[in-house]
Design an enzyme around this catalytic site. Structure first.
Site, mmCIF file in Angstrom:
data_model
loop_
_atom_site.group_PDB
_atom_site.id
_atom_site.type_symbol
_atom_site.label_atom_id
_atom_site.label_comp_id
_atom_site.label_asym_id
_atom_site.label_seq_id
_atom_site.Cartn_x
_atom_site.Cartn_y
_atom_site.Cartn_z
ATOM 1 N N SER A 190 135.454 -29.568 -17.230
ATOM 2 C CA SER A 190 135.754 -30.947 -17.625
ATOM 3 C C SER A 190 134.591 -31.886 -17.314
ATOM 4 O O SER A 190 134.388 -32.876 -18.017
ATOM 5 C CB SER A 190 137.036 -31.441 -16.971
ATOM 6 O OG SER A 190 136.906 -31.512 -15.559
ATOM 7 N N LYS A 198 140.751 -34.562 -7.468
ATOM 8 C CA LYS A 198 142.199 -34.535 -7.281
ATOM 9 C C LYS A 198 142.612 -34.677 -5.812
ATOM 10 O O LYS A 198 143.775 -34.952 -5.526
ATOM 11 C CB LYS A 198 142.776 -33.248 -7.869
ATOM 12 C CG LYS A 198 142.586 -33.100 -9.367
ATOM 13 C CD LYS A 198 143.424 -34.089 -10.149
ATOM 14 C CE LYS A 198 143.402 -33.753 -11.638
ATOM 15 N NZ LYS A 198 144.513 -34.356 -12.357
#
Length: 321
Positions: free
Chosen positions: A282, A49
């Protein structure tokens, strides 16, 4: 992205990107095919991110939407907020992260250490700590919108801002193509905001239309794949929020895959023990999905995926108990 290996950088934000690609040869030793894992947890904020944080802020600056000294606000599960805290600290913008109390607290502590203001929102009635549901996210969205209005802030808006897609289309996908010399068959990613999947699938398919792109979701919360969530309180933080992902173009999706909590956690633990890669939920979902593909419909294929964030962000959970 700057190649930091041969120069002195003017700020840690210039160390974002150019992450290594690793062949997971130990996990696949008894399977036909290969998995290539791009280690996004080696970004300065320990997640992929960081890429979108930099892209969204710099696009906002170029377009005039983000003014000098203006406050930046974003809804986050922690990783986008950490990236934004880093970028905003370097560039001189006050940053406010709004997140659910259901997310692991390491992330909030890290953002505060980086100078961010962190607003924690109570979970919805009936939600389970450590399991952020769509209802929880809706409450975070309401608080985010209120704060943006109240403070006249620039909203990074990762679920809608095209900078999210551009970061992966212009950089992550290009790095993947160069590192593999285009010698792979499959790309897959867990559906968080959808930016990594959307950007990479878009660019990679322009180079090689035959690449198959799979979108990974939590079992019981496959909104994109099945249109409904029967188990919104899953364990895989950072996605499966019971919402459509506007950045994802469905025509680029080969198929939808689902992964259980246990499968994701088991793959995380195998990654750590067998490959020395300490990752989060994830990333485990990505690896679990890839292993299943190699055992079933993609025998003999070469699969590219991302290791999305670091296991250091989950030490307060039972992921590595």
């Amino acid at each position: 992205m700057v190649d930091y290996r041969s120069t002195i950088l003017e700020g840690v934000h210039r160390a974002i990107g150019n992450t290594p690609m690793i062949r997971l040869s130990r996990l696949t030793k008894d399977l036909e095919g290969e998995i290539y894992a791009k280690l996004e947890y080696l970004n300065p904020g320990f997640s992929k991110k960081d890429r979108i944080a930099l892209q969204i802020v710099e696009e906002g600056e170029r377009e005039g939407a983000l003014q000098p000294g203006q406050t930046v606000i974003e809804l986050t599960s922690g990783n986008t907020g950490t990236g934004l805290a880093i970028v905003c600290a370097i560039k001189g913008y006050p940053f406010v992260a709004v997140m659910s109390k259901g997310n692991s607290m390491e992330r909030a502590r890290m953002m505060r250490a980086l100078g961010a203001e962190v607003v924690l929102v109570d979970q919805a009635v009936g939600s389970v700590p450590g399991q952020v549901s769509g209802e929880d996210l809706a409450l975070v969205e309401q608080e985010t919108e209120r704060l943006v209005r109240e403070r006249g802030a620039f909203r990074a808006d990762q679920f809608h801002h095209q900078g999210n897609l551009h970061a992966h289309e212009q950089h992550t996908a290009e790095e993947i193509w160069e590192q593999t010399a285009g010698s792979f068959d499959v790309f897959l990613d867990f559906a968080g905001s959808g930016g990594t999947f959307a950007g990479c699938a878009k660019r990679l398919k322009t180079y090689k239309p035959s690449i198959r792109c799979y979108l990974v979701e939590p079992a019981g919360a496959s909104i994109m794949g099945s249109g409904h969530a029967i188990q919104p309180n899953h364990r895989i933080q950072g996605g499966g929020y019971n919402m459509e992902l506007p950045l994802v173009e469905r025509e680029r999706i080969t198929d939808y895959l689902t992964v259980t909590d246990d499968e994701a956690m088991g793959a995380c633990r195998r990654l750590a023990r067998e490959e020395g890669i300490f990752s989060g939920f994830s990333s485990g979902a990505n690896v679990a999905a890839a292993l299943r593909l190699l055992q079933e419909r993609e025998k003999g294929s070469r699969i590219v995926l991302t290791i999305n964030d670091s296991g250091l962000k989950y030490l307060s959970t039972d992921l590595y108990e």
